[in-house]
Enzyme design. Structure first.
Site, short mmCIF file in Angstrom:
data_model
loop_
_atom_site.label_atom_id
_atom_site.label_comp_id
_atom_site.label_asym_id
_atom_site.label_seq_id
_atom_site.Cartn_x
_atom_site.Cartn_y
_atom_site.Cartn_z
N GLU A 294 2.64 -0.06 6.41
CA GLU A 294 1.74 -0.02 5.25
C GLU A 294 2.46 0.60 4.04
OE1 GLU A 294 -0.73 -0.71 3.59
OE2 GLU A 294 -2.25 0.84 3.33
N THR B 199 -0.78 -3.60 -5.26
CA THR B 199 -1.13 -2.21 -4.93
C THR B 199 -0.17 -1.21 -5.57
OG1 THR B 199 -2.07 -2.95 -2.85
CG2 THR B 199 -1.55 -0.61 -3.01
N1 HSE Z 1 -6.31 4.33 -1.27
C1 HSE Z 1 -5.40 3.32 -1.69
C2 HSE Z 1 -5.52 3.10 -3.19
C3 HSE Z 1 -5.68 2.04 -0.95
O1 HSE Z 1 -6.64 3.07 -3.68
O2 HSE Z 1 -4.49 2.98 -3.85
C4 HSE Z 1 -4.62 1.00 -1.18
O3 HSE Z 1 -3.42 1.33 -0.55
#
Ligand code: HSE
Length: 318
Positions: free
Chosen positions: A136, A194
């Site tokens: 991840e 992301t």
């Molecule tokens: N908690 C993380 C974010 C989830 O909001 O960036 C995605 O990796």
């Protein structure tokens, strides 16, 4: 080493993480899609990867096993256990890429669950979280288990981690799920990367913001334990990360307004790094009404409603 079988296939579900509160800590499984990974024993202690099947995705999955979320953890597993054999991996993406629905975590979890079942001494759940997190982290650029934990365990989880240079100790708590808790997830059919959505976040918050966010997180978790949806609804709000990311999602404020204008909606925010948006609701009927309202505000999107339940985490496919 004696091996249990030559090949295994595992499915891991999508997830929503953060739940407006608990940035990088809280998440829940979303049984609306998932990734499936097949792992076979290979003679050499390396990982090889078939080109991934990711229908409809604009993105390309890395073919280098050290850079692919489904395999980076397996490379480390071979090193740590000094395995004499390796793994051949094939990935079927069911979760849209860059959707904010935990796709990288799901691929990583499914790969680890399948590989573990092939070992004579399989991994514990804590070890699975650790190796899945290595995968991840390749995608998100940081070690946070808020998607990995619910994808592996199912239900609603709190994942905290203590980090030092040689070891990552992750503690997963399976949280109670109040009765009649439903969710709507809307995916606007666009992608957000992301790493980029994390990169734009300010690294610091004020003491005042810290106190408010701690209060919300504590009250939200109390609401889960007290089976009190109203208490949860009073605190399901993100004043820190959401305002910094909302501009990445076209039409976000219209969808959020539509959700929050539906009676019985407890809160609505960004799913993960976006662009998906989720709302928690009191019961199924409210979820259906919220889904209709949210889709009206974002007609090109897809949306699902489902009950939040435990026991829907990753599983081997016989
Ligand atoms: N908690 C993380 C974010 C989830 O909001 O960036 C995605 O990796």
């Amino acid at each position: 080493m004696k091996l249990a079988a030559k090949s295994a296939r595992a499915f891991a579900p999508a997830s929503v993480a953060n739940i407006a509160v608990g940035f990088d800590l809280l998440g829940f499984a979303a049984p609306i899609a998932g990734d499936t990974v097949t792992v076979s024993i290979a003679p050499e202690p390396t990982v090889t990867l078939e080109p991934a099947k990711a229908p409809g995705s604009k993105g390309h999955l890395p073919t280098d096993p050290r850079l692919n979320t489904a395999t980076a953890g397996l490379v480390k597993l071979i090193e740590d256990r000094k395995l004499k054999h390796g793994f051949h991996v094939s990935i079927e993406k069911g979760i849209p890429m860059g959707s904010g629905l935990g796709g990288s975590a799901a691929s990583s979890v499914a790969g680890i669950v399948a590989a573990s079942s092939l070992l004579e001494k399989g991994l514990t759940k804590t070890e699975m979280v650790y190796y899945a997190l290595i995968g991840e982290a390749v995608a998100s650029g940081s070690f946070h288990a808020d998607n990995v934990a619910p994808s592996l365990y199912g239900g609603l989880t709190l994942a905290t981690l203590k980090k030092n240079p040689d070891n990552l100790a992750i503690e997963v708590t399976e949280l109670p799920i109040p009765e009649n808790l439903w969710c709507v997830v809307l995916h606007p059919n666009t992608e957000v990367e992301t790493k980029m959505a994390r990169g734009i976040l300010k690294p610091d918050i004020s003491l005042r913001a810290h106190i408010e966010a701690s209060g919300r997180l504590a009250s939200f978790i109390s609401g889960l334990y007290k089976n009190d949806l109203d208490l949860i609804g009073r605190h399901l709000r993100d004043d820190i990360v959401e305002p910094q990311r909302a501009h990445l999602i076209q039409g976000f404020s219209n969808v959020q307004k539509a959700a929050l204008g539906t009676s019985g909606v407890l809160g609505c925010s960004i799913s993960g790094a976006g662009p998906s948006i989720f709302a928690w609701t009191k019961g199924e009927r409210t979820a259906e009404s919220a889904k209709v309202a949210m889709l009206k505000a974002s007609p090109m999107a897809r949306a699902w409603s489902f009950a939040i339940e435990s026991g829907n985490g990753a599983r081997l496919i016989p």
